[in-house]
Design an enzyme around this catalytic site. Structure first.
Site, PDB file in Angstrom:
ATOM      1  N   LYS A   1       3.635   3.488  -8.124  1.00 18.90           N
ATOM      2  CA  LYS A   1       2.420   2.708  -8.357  1.00 18.90           C
ATOM      3  C   LYS A   1       1.198   3.593  -8.130  1.00 18.90           C
ATOM      4  O   LYS A   1       1.156   4.346  -7.163  1.00 18.90           O
ATOM      5  CB  LYS A   1       2.353   1.491  -7.433  1.00 18.90           C
ATOM      6  CG  LYS A   1       1.099   0.627  -7.658  1.00 18.90           C
ATOM      7  CD  LYS A   1       1.168  -0.679  -6.902  1.00 18.90           C
ATOM      8  CE  LYS A   1       0.894  -0.519  -5.429  1.00 18.90           C
ATOM      9  NZ  LYS A   1      -0.500  -0.068  -5.159  1.00 18.90           N
TER      10      LYS A   1
ATOM     11  N   GLU B   1      -5.410  -7.067  -7.290  1.00 21.91           N
ATOM     12  CA  GLU B   1      -5.774  -7.318  -5.900  1.00 21.91           C
ATOM     13  C   GLU B   1      -7.215  -7.796  -5.782  1.00 21.91           C
ATOM     14  O   GLU B   1      -8.131  -7.182  -6.320  1.00 21.91           O
ATOM     15  CB  GLU B   1      -5.581  -6.053  -5.060  1.00 21.91           C
ATOM     16  CG  GLU B   1      -5.935  -6.252  -3.585  1.00 21.91           C
ATOM     17  CD  GLU B   1      -5.514  -5.100  -2.697  1.00 21.91           C
ATOM     18  OE1 GLU B   1      -5.800  -5.164  -1.480  1.00 21.91           O
ATOM     19  OE2 GLU B   1      -4.888  -4.141  -3.206  1.00 21.91           O
TER      20      GLU B   1
ATOM     21  N   ASP C   1       0.948   2.533   0.526  1.00 20.43           N
ATOM     22  CA  ASP C   1       0.221   3.455   1.393  1.00 20.43           C
ATOM     23  C   ASP C   1      -0.507   2.686   2.493  1.00 20.43           C
ATOM     24  O   ASP C   1      -1.120   3.283   3.378  1.00 20.43           O
ATOM     25  CB  ASP C   1      -0.722   4.352   0.599  1.00 20.43           C
ATOM     26  CG  ASP C   1      -1.712   3.601  -0.266  1.00 20.43           C
ATOM     27  OD1 ASP C   1      -1.761   2.350  -0.179  1.00 20.43           O
ATOM     28  OD2 ASP C   1      -2.442   4.250  -1.036  1.00 20.43           O
TER      29      ASP C   1
END
Length: 275
Positions: A113, A182, A44
């Site tokens: 995801k 992340e 995204d």
């Protein structure tokens, strides 16, 4: 050979590092696939690097399906992984399964995801029960940027680090096939990688993960609005492109492009018949 959840799991077991890059279109998918990238992530992040939005929150299911389908048409061997956009899975399990199904059916993804740990385990279970592979995403989860108060490294306190480890265990137990980490301190990401049996893919999480992912415009030097600490420019493609655009402009204005080599002709006797 087609990359699947099984081949990716075997790569972790054999300590063969997994490569993932974001991808948003057919032409780039073909190039990445031919280069042997294991996973193409339709992130995204397209909201920022493709649509010029400030964040990922405004990206829609239609945006994701459109770009995922384009990537799927260009890649033969890579695993096609599609992000579930903001509010496509948070509100209900029904929404989560329905929207994941759309990404598989209309976008031709191989898996989806979603962001979050314990709070989305019910959604993960339901999606997996529908025979859809799921990649979880922990650490800095961009869809939660407002809750985090900005893009910040996660897991820096003992309590926060333990929560990441616990969440990693929970998403694996819920059925996740992969896990993106992340902006997590490298020692914590490495501990998580050793704790879970599913592949971990790091972005700003050190070299101890089972694989790495970058936004392709970042690693090619094509996106300069901001450059995160974890980005490395593997090529300055952005500068090369700008120079090519400038050279094109100069040649068009000078009348040196197109030349005879780029021009179609016609027989003189045909021209003679025109009036």
């Amino acid at each position: 050979m087609k990359n699947t959840v099984l081949t990716l799991r075997k790569q972790k077991e054999s300590q063969d590092k997994i490569t993932m890059l974001t991808c948003y279109d057919y032409s780039m998918a073909k190039l990445m696939d031919e280069a042997g990238i294991n996973i193409l992530l339709i992130g995204d992040s397209l909201g920022q690097v493709m649509l010029g939005l400030e964040d990922t929150l405004s990206v829609t299911m239609e945006d994701m399906i459109h770009h995922t389908a384009a990537v799927a048409r260009g890649a033969k061997n890579a695993f096609i992984l599609a992000d579930m956009p903001f509010m496509s899975y948070q509100a209900s399990i029904y929404d989560a399964v329905t929207n994941a199904g759309r990404l598989m059916k209309e976008g031709r993804a191989n898996g989806v995801k979603l962001e979050g740990g314990a709070t989305v385990c019910e959604q993960i279970r339901a999606i997996v029960d529908a025979s859809i592979p799921v990649c979880a995403h922990l650490g800095l989860t961009p869809q939660s940027v407002n809750a985090f108060g900005g893009f910040k490294v996660q897991g820096k306190t003992a309590e926060a680090a333990q929560k990441l480890i616990d969440d990693a265990r929970r998403v694996e137990e819920a059925g996740a096939s992969m896990l993106v980490l992340e902006c997590v301190p490298a020692p914590i990401a490495e501990k998580i990688t050793q704790t879970v049996s599913i592949p971990t893919i790091g972005i700003g999480a050190g070299a101890g993960c089972d694989g790495q992912v970058l936004v392709y415009q970042d690693m090619l030097g094509m996106f300069s609005d901001y450059v995160p600490k974890f980005v490395k420019h593997f090529a300055e493609v952005g500068e090369t492109m700008k120079q090519a655009f400038a050279d094109y402009t100069a040649e068009v204005k000078a009348g040196t492009f197109p030349t005879q080599a780029q021009t179609y002709g016609i027989a003189d006797d045909v021209l003679d018949k025109l009036y």
